[in-house]
Write an enzyme that holds these catalytic residues in place. Structure first.
Site, PDB file in Angstrom:
ATOM      1  N   GLU A 497       0.837  -1.208   0.000  1.00 38.02           N
ATOM      2  CA  GLU A 497       0.000   0.000   0.000  1.00 38.02           C
ATOM      3  C   GLU A 497       0.869   1.254   0.000  1.00 38.02           C
ATOM      4  O   GLU A 497       0.514   2.274  -0.605  1.00 38.02           O
ATOM      5  CB  GLU A 497      -0.954   0.002   1.204  1.00 38.02           C
ATOM      6  CG  GLU A 497      -1.914  -1.192   1.263  1.00 38.02           C
ATOM      7  CD  GLU A 497      -2.691  -1.429  -0.020  1.00 38.02           C
ATOM      8  OE1 GLU A 497      -2.875  -0.478  -0.810  1.00 38.02           O
ATOM      9  OE2 GLU A 497      -3.102  -2.585  -0.249  1.00 38.02           O
ATOM     10  N   HIS A 500       1.751   2.201  -3.461  1.00 42.84           N
ATOM     11  CA  HIS A 500       0.726   3.048  -4.100  1.00 42.84           C
ATOM     12  C   HIS A 500       0.885   4.497  -3.624  1.00 42.84           C
ATOM     13  O   HIS A 500       0.788   5.448  -4.408  1.00 42.84           O
ATOM     14  CB  HIS A 500      -0.677   2.577  -3.712  1.00 42.84           C
ATOM     15  CG  HIS A 500      -1.144   1.325  -4.406  1.00 42.84           C
ATOM     16  ND1 HIS A 500      -1.145   1.188  -5.778  1.00 42.84           N
ATOM     17  CD2 HIS A 500      -1.656   0.169  -3.916  1.00 42.84           C
ATOM     18  CE1 HIS A 500      -1.635  -0.017  -6.089  1.00 42.84           C
ATOM     19  NE2 HIS A 500      -1.942  -0.651  -4.976  1.00 42.84           N
ATOM     20  N   HIS A 503       3.662   6.210  -5.302  1.00 45.49           N
ATOM     21  CA  HIS A 503       3.296   6.502  -6.693  1.00 45.49           C
ATOM     22  C   HIS A 503       2.561   7.850  -6.750  1.00 45.49           C
ATOM     23  O   HIS A 503       2.780   8.664  -7.649  1.00 45.49           O
ATOM     24  CB  HIS A 503       2.414   5.362  -7.220  1.00 45.49           C
ATOM     25  CG  HIS A 503       2.247   5.326  -8.703  1.00 45.49           C
ATOM     26  ND1 HIS A 503       1.291   4.544  -9.310  1.00 45.49           N
ATOM     27  CD2 HIS A 503       2.881   5.970  -9.706  1.00 45.49           C
ATOM     28  CE1 HIS A 503       1.370   4.705 -10.619  1.00 45.49           C
ATOM     29  NE2 HIS A 503       2.320   5.570 -10.888  1.00 45.49           N
TER      30      HIS A 503
HETATM   31 ZN   LIG Z   1      -2.646  -2.639  -4.706  1.00 41.39          ZN
END
Ligand SMILES: [Zn+2]
Length: 717
Positions: A497, A500, A503
């Site tokens: 997580e 993410h 990102h």
């Molecule tokens: Zn994911």
């Protein structure tokens, strides 16, 4: 997993800063605090202190009203369509609406009590219809198309050209280019599908709630204490005295199948669990599936595609169903071969015990556990004391510092929904880069599992705007002062997580639509799954996997055991997953044929040679990913598609002089992937990073399947 707001174009960005030109309008709307810009220190955060659940409906309606007026102005513009007066204007529209929508999404996923559920039930059709209304605006789409047609000759930057392309495609994908009759039919299909998706998930839930396995004291053989305690609690809830109850759900049934020594009960539980939605009663999903598939093929045909699978994949990195299927089938044969080996190992143990059985699907988890102990001598209870939640969080921060130069500093001067949620100011070289919210604990009204949510996307279109992201997990809070110990899988999920989140935080683009995690569906799990690879590095474990009592780092021998068990049971895991991904594509490739799900499933599994000892991870009548919405329809393949890139990229790090902490390669990952959002095609971005396309070989090696040896000279993984 990554939560996505399912709205188009103008509503995509919940973005503002104090320099936002919309501020003047908002300041005049003091009665609508949920629409107001996010102010405060550290770039400003969501205005949680202003949220009252009763305020959502009026704020959403007002937000839509203002957005509708903005869209109408753009569509009615008398000037010839240009990038500035159409595409850029759309990027700038709907900011107040985006802000309330962001808060609404946070509340539906983490504070979803009865009052909030009522708001959601009332507002979700309205929000969906609003999205359709924008897409179906003919005057607006005509202007978008005009800009799109001239995008190569109108002096646009590459990022602007990409934005035009993405905007046009988003609209076209949802039917903006259809005739009036086509649009009407499409809207009717969408409406009917929405109802069928609800029916499907309610049937699945119905079978999970209406059936269970009731156990007597004499039926508990083999079950660990924590599982007995959970079964007692479940029985108490149903007011069954002196009984133990195993619910008909994955989280209850999988451990039961793993530990129960009672083969007769394992079979009974297994048959009940794998028949959800397939019992020929009021909760039977077979007819619903047939209808969904028929409507989907009609929808795809309307939109100009031979099948629904062609429509979906055309907008993904895979581009065609053949490409997706090709990958699945490449991995299928070696995975099945591995299953036969795993079953042979299990049969050997069963025979040695004199069990006198042939391994059946309800035996797989039970005997696999025995093989794991015998082969790898690995016990979860040995690992846990070294995995303290807060130390793992520090480890993620540290690795992100090494890779991206980011620092995380907890701040206390921004509002939070609850006092146990923490906010971290993200900095690079002392400069503010964004905010990371951490909501770690389970509570009523919070969605289960773990996910990342992008509250506000990075952009610098009107003003430099920093991203605001969150990670959400469901750990049970420990006693005061006691560290929370987590499993290896949970630690991996934390890194996932956070991948993410990085990102979103690393995003460095101009336009919000192209920002951060807003990439194609089969690429979005690439940065997150890749980030999992930093957990098992010696650098992280020696610093952060510290024993909760002694403070000593995890011993090398234990690290080695974890690493060697990495490929354990990969045959089973890969086959139960692949069978679903193949079924998903094949059912949607069948065109107008009227499908009987039961027969289709049987024939398809026979064709591909499904081993007798395994069933699909989700049989069709309970395949919610695919039939309770469109989020993963023809998209169950996404996971292994992204994992192919991940395994290949991980090998690049393993081959680099500095390994996982190679500065030059980390810089390349930032430059080519994590800072780029959707400003470049995902395939192109990957090629730029790796110098070539990914092949499936690295994935095969990662899962311990036969594959060619690495040709490069780097150290082996
Ligand atoms: Zn994911």
């Amino acid at each position: 997993m990554q939560r996505r707001t399912f709205l188009l174009a103008s509503a995509a960005a919940a973005v503002t800063t104090t320099l936002d030109p919309m501020n003047l309008v908002d300041a005049a709307q003091m009665d609508m605090p949920l629409l107001a810009p996010w102010t405060g220190p550290h770039g400003g955060g969501p205005a949680f202190q202003k949220v009252k659940v009763a305020g959502f409906k009026p704020a959403l309606l007002e937000g839509m009203k203002r957005n509708r007026a903005e869209i109408a102005r753009i569509a009615a513009n008398k000037m010839p369509p240009s990038f500035a007066n159409t595409i850029a204007a759309l990027e700038d529209a709907g900011r107040p609406f985006g802000r309330v929508l962001s808060l609404y999404n946070i509340y539906t996923s983490t504070m979803n009590d009865k009052e909030m559920q009522a708001v959601e039930t009332e507002m979700s059709p309205t929000l969906a219809a609003f999205s359709d209304e924008i897409v179906q605006n003919a005057a607006l789409f005509a202007r978008i198309k005009a800009v799109y047609d001239n995008r190569k000759t109108s002096g646009l930057t590459p990022e602007q050209q990409r934005l035009v392309w993405v905007t046009y495609r988003n609209f076209a994908q949802q039917g903006a280019a259809l005739s009036v009759t086509g649009k009407t039919r499409l809207a009717a299909i969408n409406k009917q599908l929405a109802g069928l998706y609800t029916t499907f998930s309610q049937n699945e839930l119905g079978d999970e709630e209406d059936h269970w396995l009731t156990l007597e004291q004499s039926d508990l053989e083999g079950l660990p204490d924590w599982l007995r305690a959970a079964a007692t609690a479940a029985a108490n809830e149903k007011k069954q005295k002196d009984k133990w109850l195993i619910a008909n759900t994955r989280s209850a049934m999988e451990p039961f199948l793993t530990y129960s020594t009672r083969r007769d009960l394992r079979e009974k539980g297994f048959r009940m669990w794998t028949s959800r939605g397939d019992n020929g009663d009021k909760h039977d999903n077979n007819a619903t599936i047939t209808q969904i598939l028929q409507l989907r093929v009609e929808k795809a045909n309307l939109l100009g595609y031979p099948t629904f699978a062609h429509w979906i994949t055309d907008y993904q990195m895979a581009k065609t169903p053949d490409a997706a299927m090709g990958l699945l089938l490449k991995v299928w044969a070696p995975a099945v071969a591995r299953v036969h080996e795993e079953v042979a190992d299990m049969q050997k143990i069963a025979d040695a015990e004199g069990a006198g059985i042939k391994i059946a699907p309800w035996d797989y988890r039970f005997y696999a556990e025995k093989v794991r102990k015998a082969k790898y001598d690995l016990d979860e209870s040995e690992i846990k004391p070294y995995l303290q939640l807060e130390k793992i969080r520090e480890g993620m921060f540290w690795a992100a510092g090494q890779l991206y130069g980011l620092e995380f500093v907890q701040v206390h001067d921004l509002p939070v929904i609850r006092p146990d949620i923490r906010v971290f100011d993200v900095r690079r070289g002392g400069k503010h880069m964004g905010l990371w919210y951490f909501d770690p604990y389970a509570r009523a009204g919070k969605q289960s599992g773990a996910w990342m949510n992008e509250y506000r996307a990075q952009e610098r279109f009107r003003a430099a705007t920093t991203p605001v992201v969150s990670n959400n997990t469901n750990f049970v809070p420990g006693a005061p002062g006691e560290p929370i110990l987590i499993s290896w899988d949970d630690a991996s999920t934390m890194f996932h997580e956070f991948g993410h989140a990085l990102h979103g935080l690393n995003s460095n683009v101009t336009y919000p639509t192209l920002s951060g995690t807003n990439v194609v569906r089969d690429f979005v799990e690439f940065p997150s799954q890749l980030n999992e690879h930093w957990l098992p590095t010696k650098e992280v474990l020696s610093r952060f996997a510290l024993h909760n009592k002694t403070g000593k780092p995890m011993p090398d021998a234990l690290v080695a055991k974890i690493k060697s068990a990495h490929t354990f049971n990969q045959g089973f895991l890969t086959v139960e997953y692949l069978a679903c991904a193949i079924m998903d594509l094949k059912a949607h490739l069948a065109g107008a044929a009227k499908i009987d799900p039961r027969a289709f499933e049987t024939v398809t599994l026979q064709e591909i040679g499904m081993p007798d000892e395994i069933v699909m991870r989700h049989r069709m009548p309970q395949f919610g990913h695919v039939f309770s919405g469109e989020g993963y329809a023809c998209g169950y393949y996404d996971y292994i598609w992204a994992d192919t890139l991940v395994a290949d990229a991980a090998e690049a790090f393993e081959e680099a002089p500095g390994g996982y902490y190679d500065k030059a390669l980390a810089r390349k990952l930032y430059d080519d992937i994590t800072s780029r959002g959707n400003t470049v095609d995902a395939g192109e971005a990957y090629r730029k990073f790796r110098g070539r396309d990914a092949t499936v070989d690295a994935l095969m090696r990662d899962r311990g399947f036969p594959a060619p040896a690495k040709t490069s000279s780097g150290k082996a993984g």
